[in-house]
Design an enzyme around this catalytic site. Structure first.
Site, PDB file in Angstrom:
ATOM      1  N   GLU A   1      -1.229  -0.696  -8.336  1.00  0.00           N
ATOM      2  CA  GLU A   1      -0.628  -0.159  -6.719  1.00  0.00           C
ATOM      3  C   GLU A   1      -1.050   1.410  -6.823  1.00  0.00           C
ATOM      4  OE1 GLU A   1       0.403   0.768  -3.424  1.00  0.00           O
ATOM      5  OE2 GLU A   1       0.374  -1.168  -3.938  1.00  0.00           O
TER       6      GLU A   1
ATOM      7  N   SER B   1       4.605  -9.792  -3.370  1.00  0.00           N
ATOM      8  CA  SER B   1       3.987 -10.889  -4.004  1.00  0.00           C
ATOM      9  C   SER B   1       4.404 -10.898  -5.436  1.00  0.00           C
ATOM     10  CB  SER B   1       2.581 -10.630  -3.906  1.00  0.00           C
ATOM     11  OG  SER B   1       2.223 -10.677  -2.529  1.00  0.00           O
TER      12      SER B   1
ATOM     13  N   ASP C   1      -5.037  -7.994  -1.715  1.00  0.00           N
ATOM     14  CA  ASP C   1      -4.360  -8.030  -0.181  1.00  0.00           C
ATOM     15  C   ASP C   1      -4.225  -6.438   0.149  1.00  0.00           C
ATOM     16  OD1 ASP C   1      -2.441  -8.107   1.879  1.00  0.00           O
ATOM     17  OD2 ASP C   1      -0.612  -8.321   0.364  1.00  0.00           O
TER      18      ASP C   1
ATOM     19  N   ASP D   1      -6.551   2.131  -8.386  1.00  0.00           N
ATOM     20  CA  ASP D   1      -7.451   1.395  -7.259  1.00  0.00           C
ATOM     21  C   ASP D   1      -7.466  -0.074  -7.771  1.00  0.00           C
ATOM     22  OD1 ASP D   1      -9.407   0.087  -5.741  1.00  0.00           O
ATOM     23  OD2 ASP D   1     -10.348   1.865  -5.145  1.00  0.00           O
ATOM     24  N   GLY D   2      -7.006  -1.158  -7.117  1.00  0.00           N
ATOM     25  CA  GLY D   2      -7.101  -2.552  -7.472  1.00  0.00           C
ATOM     26  C   GLY D   2      -8.382  -3.034  -7.568  1.00  0.00           C
TER      27      GLY D   2
ATOM     28  N   HIS E   1      -3.292  -4.965  -5.046  1.00  0.00           N
ATOM     29  CA  HIS E   1      -2.332  -4.008  -4.252  1.00  0.00           C
ATOM     30  C   HIS E   1      -1.032  -4.674  -4.095  1.00  0.00           C
ATOM     31  CE1 HIS E   1      -6.724  -3.645  -2.741  1.00  0.00           C
ATOM     32  NE2 HIS E   1      -6.568  -2.599  -2.373  1.00  0.00           N
TER      33      HIS E   1
END
EC number: 2.1.1.266
Length: 280
Positions: free
Chosen positions: A119, A101, A165, A144-145, A42
């Site tokens: 993302e 990050s 995250d 979708d991570g 994410h």
């Protein structure tokens, strides 16, 4: 489902802990002169302007990174973090920008390292792709991570750091996240996994973490900072990192870090926790 924007929360107390620990893990893993894959489920926008409407509306960074921006007595475990934030602000004296990050990892990548960034939010993906997508060492994926994680492990490098995250907007995240980690671990058991989690409703968070405790996975470390006592009222009272396969002495580093941060960031009734929830 896709309304969450990290810009509202960039640089808050949870980000301070998350990114400072992320850098310490990277530092430890870089001691081996071997390629490393960083996988982010994410990734967000990659960086944030603290002067924009998102950050100004909440002002959360004022209770986070701003509290230590000008400190000259930082422990070693926080020095790299602040140096990187200042570098992201191009050395200016005013705190105006904050790296996500991927931004922190990008500032510390070696030529042999690689990033895989997921993302799903359209606007944040576009910003992330604009910032890092042209780098040959970086792959930016609009997906979708959690699903992407299973396709990303094991990395070709056989050394990997995974950051999970999520926003936890969906209640199902509290089941989907540990299930994805457990499945990924079965494919890549030597990777380092960092799960960020909020505490809004303590029972809900602990049920999620119990799934990991009961998974049979060894070496699980909890690093948590509560800035308030647990409450049934709306809002996050604590945030933490759940780390599988943490580098050697990360628990000691985290304790030093939180001992320094707690008096500065505690909003009343909080506490710090560094605990091996599952040992060897």
């Amino acid at each position: 489902m896709l309304s969450y924007r990290h810009g509202y929360h960039a640089g808050n107390y949870a980000d301070v802990l998350k990114h400072a620990i992320l850098l310490q893990v990277l530092k430890s893993m870089h001691k081996k002169n071997k390629p490393l894959a960083y996988i982010d489920t994410h990734a967000g926008a990659g960086g944030y302007a603290l002067t924009d409407e998102f950050a100004q509306k909440t002002g959360e960074y004022l209770e986070g990174v701003a509290k230590i921006w000008d400190k000259d007595d930082l422990p070693e475990s926080l020095q790299q973090y602040i140096e990187d934030v200042k570098h992201f602000n191009q050395g200016k004296s005013e705190l105006s920008f904050y790296p996500g990050s991927p931004g922190f990892v990008d500032m510390n990548m070696r030529d042999k390292d690689r990033m895989v960034l997921h993302e799903l939010h359209g606007t944040d993906h576009a910003l992330l792709d604009e910032q890092l997508g042209s780098d040959k060492q970086v792959r930016v994926i609009k997906a979708d991570g959690l699903k992407g994680l299973l396709g990303a492990v094991p990395p070709l490098e056989r050394r990997g750091l995974v950051l999970i995250d999520p926003s936890y907007e969906m209640k199902t995240d509290y089941q989907d996240v540990p299930n994805a980690i457990i499945k990924a671990y079965k494919r890549f058991s030597t990777g380092v996994y960092i799960l960020w989690y909020p505490v809004v409703k303590r029972a809900q968070t602990e049920e999620m973490l119990k799934m990991l405790i009961g998974s049979g996975i060894k070496r699980q470390l909890r690093i948590e900072q509560a800035v308030k006592a647990d409450s049934d009222e709306f809002g996050m009272t604590a945030a933490g990192l759940w780390i599988i396969n943490p580098p050697w002495q990360l628990d000691e580093t985290a304790t030093e870090m939180l001992d320094y941060l707690s008096p500065l960031l505690n909003q009343g009734g909080g506490k710090i926790t560094v605990k091996w929830e599952v040992g060897e």
